[in-house]
Motif scaffolding. Structure first.
Motif, mmCIF file in Angstrom:
data_model
loop_
_atom_site.group_PDB
_atom_site.id
_atom_site.type_symbol
_atom_site.label_atom_id
_atom_site.label_comp_id
_atom_site.label_asym_id
_atom_site.label_seq_id
_atom_site.Cartn_x
_atom_site.Cartn_y
_atom_site.Cartn_z
ATOM 1 N N ARG A 86 47.285 27.100 65.837
ATOM 2 C CA ARG A 86 47.225 28.510 65.415
ATOM 3 C C ARG A 86 45.850 28.858 64.842
ATOM 4 N NH1 ARG A 86 53.299 29.258 62.825
ATOM 5 N NH2 ARG A 86 54.297 29.703 64.808
ATOM 6 N N ARG A 87 45.283 27.938 64.039
ATOM 7 C CA ARG A 87 43.932 28.174 63.505
ATOM 8 C C ARG A 87 42.917 28.271 64.648
ATOM 9 N NH1 ARG A 87 45.440 24.386 59.682
ATOM 10 N NH2 ARG A 87 44.370 22.747 60.846
ATOM 11 N N GLU A 88 43.020 27.328 65.585
ATOM 12 C CA GLU A 88 42.103 27.320 66.721
ATOM 13 C C GLU A 88 42.248 28.590 67.547
ATOM 14 O OE1 GLU A 88 41.374 24.742 70.803
ATOM 15 O OE2 GLU A 88 42.349 23.760 69.103
ATOM 16 N N ASN A 89 43.455 29.043 67.751
ATOM 17 C CA ASN A 89 43.708 30.268 68.506
ATOM 18 C C ASN A 89 43.088 31.471 67.803
ATOM 19 O OD1 ASN A 89 44.756 31.764 70.634
ATOM 20 N ND2 ASN A 89 46.668 32.174 69.553
ATOM 21 N N ALA A 90 43.236 31.542 66.478
ATOM 22 C CA ALA A 90 42.669 32.647 65.720
ATOM 23 C C ALA A 90 41.142 32.636 65.810
ATOM 24 C CB ALA A 90 43.115 32.566 64.265
ATOM 25 N N GLU A 91 40.533 31.446 65.716
ATOM 26 C CA GLU A 91 39.073 31.333 65.825
ATOM 27 C C GLU A 91 38.588 31.786 67.198
ATOM 28 O OE1 GLU A 91 38.081 27.295 64.895
ATOM 29 O OE2 GLU A 91 38.817 27.478 62.832
ATOM 30 N N ALA A 93 40.074 33.833 69.249
ATOM 31 C CA ALA A 93 40.283 35.279 69.379
ATOM 32 C C ALA A 93 39.157 36.036 68.679
ATOM 33 C CB ALA A 93 41.640 35.669 68.807
ATOM 34 N N MET A 94 38.728 35.547 67.500
ATOM 35 C CA MET A 94 37.630 36.209 66.786
ATOM 36 C C MET A 94 36.337 36.077 67.580
ATOM 37 S SD MET A 94 38.405 35.598 62.703
ATOM 38 C CE MET A 94 37.209 34.344 62.633
ATOM 39 N N GLU A 95 36.072 34.896 68.141
ATOM 40 C CA GLU A 95 34.867 34.716 68.951
ATOM 41 C C GLU A 95 34.877 35.652 70.145
ATOM 42 O OE1 GLU A 95 34.420 30.643 70.089
ATOM 43 O OE2 GLU A 95 34.400 29.939 68.014
ATOM 44 N N ASP A 97 36.486 38.528 70.461
ATOM 45 C CA ASP A 97 36.372 39.927 70.067
ATOM 46 C C ASP A 97 34.980 40.264 69.530
ATOM 47 O OD1 ASP A 97 38.993 40.216 70.811
ATOM 48 O OD2 ASP A 97 39.789 40.068 68.771
#
Length: 117
Positions: A86-91, A93-95, A97
């Motif tokens: 989940r942390r990796e997915n959030a990172e 997604a931020m990259e 966007d």
């Protein structure tokens, strides 16, 4: 294991007593579930070949999976892995966007938005 096939119905289409007994036979259930697991064939096809309702076989397979997977809750290792993913997915997604958009045009690269027409 001896191969069993459910056959025979009483007039009117209802299963005969011997068929109903075979349907609840634990060896038959285990064999049918094993066919689904090991062959990868569709439940509907295996159920047709065995002469049983596909929904019944699907229930047997689901119960078998639950028994093998435990109570359906995540273990400690799985919770840690899920949190990491989940942390990796959030990172990522931020990259995605925050990264500038690039558009290839006539051999060159133009950053920013698409050109107005």
């Amino acid at each position: 294991m001896e191969s069993r096939r459910v056959t025979g119905t009483e007039p009117g289409g209802s299963p005969s007593r011997s068929t109903a007994t075979t349907l609840t036979d634990q060896d038959f259930k285990e064999g049918a579930v094993r066919l689904v697991r090991e062959t990868g064939r569709p439940i509907a096809q295996i159920a047709k070949d065995l002469g049983i309702n596909p929904g019944t076989l699907a229930n047997w397979v689901a119960l078998d999976r639950q028994a093998k997977d435990g109570n359906g809750r995540l273990g400690e290792d799985e919770r840690i892995e899920l949190a990491r993913l989940r942390r990796e997915n959030a990172e990522l997604a931020m990259e995605r966007d925050d990264a500038p958009m690039f558009v290839k045009r006539r051999g060159g690269v133009i950053s920013g938005h698409f050109p107005a027409r």
